[in-house]
Motif scaffolding. Sequence first.
Motif, PDB file in Angstrom:
ATOM      1  N   PHE A 180     -21.194  37.370  -1.983  1.00  8.06           N
ATOM      2  CA  PHE A 180     -20.890  36.645  -0.748  1.00  8.06           C
ATOM      3  C   PHE A 180     -21.054  37.517   0.493  1.00  8.06           C
ATOM      4  O   PHE A 180     -20.810  38.719   0.467  1.00  8.06           O
ATOM      5  CB  PHE A 180     -19.463  36.090  -0.785  1.00  8.06           C
ATOM      6  N   GLU A 209     -19.722  33.517   4.135  1.00  7.14           N
ATOM      7  CA  GLU A 209     -19.599  32.699   2.923  1.00  7.14           C
ATOM      8  C   GLU A 209     -18.198  32.789   2.324  1.00  7.14           C
ATOM      9  O   GLU A 209     -17.650  31.797   1.831  1.00  7.14           O
ATOM     10  CB  GLU A 209     -20.654  33.133   1.904  1.00  7.14           C
ATOM     11  N   GLU A 253     -15.658  29.508   2.098  1.00  7.60           N
ATOM     12  CA  GLU A 253     -15.045  29.049   0.849  1.00  7.60           C
ATOM     13  C   GLU A 253     -13.533  28.918   1.000  1.00  7.60           C
ATOM     14  O   GLU A 253     -12.924  27.963   0.495  1.00  7.60           O
ATOM     15  CB  GLU A 253     -15.396  29.996  -0.298  1.00  7.60           C
TER      16      GLU A 253
END
Length: 200
Positions: A164, A168, A172
């Motif tokens: 990630f 990102e 999430e």
Amino acid sequence: MKMNWVEKMLMNNPIRAAFQIWYEVPLLERLGGRTEGMKVLEVGCGRGVGTEQILNRFGASSVLAMDLDPDMVRLARKRLMKYPADRLSLTVGDVTAIQAEDQSFDAVFDFAIIHHVPIWQDALKEIHRVLKPGGRFFFQEVTSHALEKWSYQTFMVHPVENRFSGTEFINELERLGIQVGTKTTEKYGGDFVYGVGIKK
């Protein structure tokens, strides 16, 4: 995924401890405040440097600290033996299968452990599960920007797929219902992401 001997050596030295105590911890405190009187979980406690800061600087009432590596838990027990059982519990545990009931903790701390998890999204789901509504998630993570570098790939062992970026990782968290907003910052050209999210 456990650390190899090189990363253990890098993480278990006075320079790393000093950086964590004098830079990372104050940064996370500025972003998210203290946890005075709160029940706290630390995932990936290592030898307990961060655990001690959660108890002392952040003021947690009690801490459950866990690590996948029994060797690290043994080192943490040795380092933290002065703390009574009603304030500190140390255990071997997996962040993707936390042995705690739903909504058990007021705060969760992650000092750079989730980038070791192959399916890191599962770790965030578990953290979301055990956090109380309004609970805070303090994180410092290593991003794909760092893991793609020669030094990381040559000397350390990490999952190579499903990594990630800082964005990102935060996206999430937001998707799960842990709101970060502006309480985040990236450092060293995007190698590290720091932040604090609040569970809705």
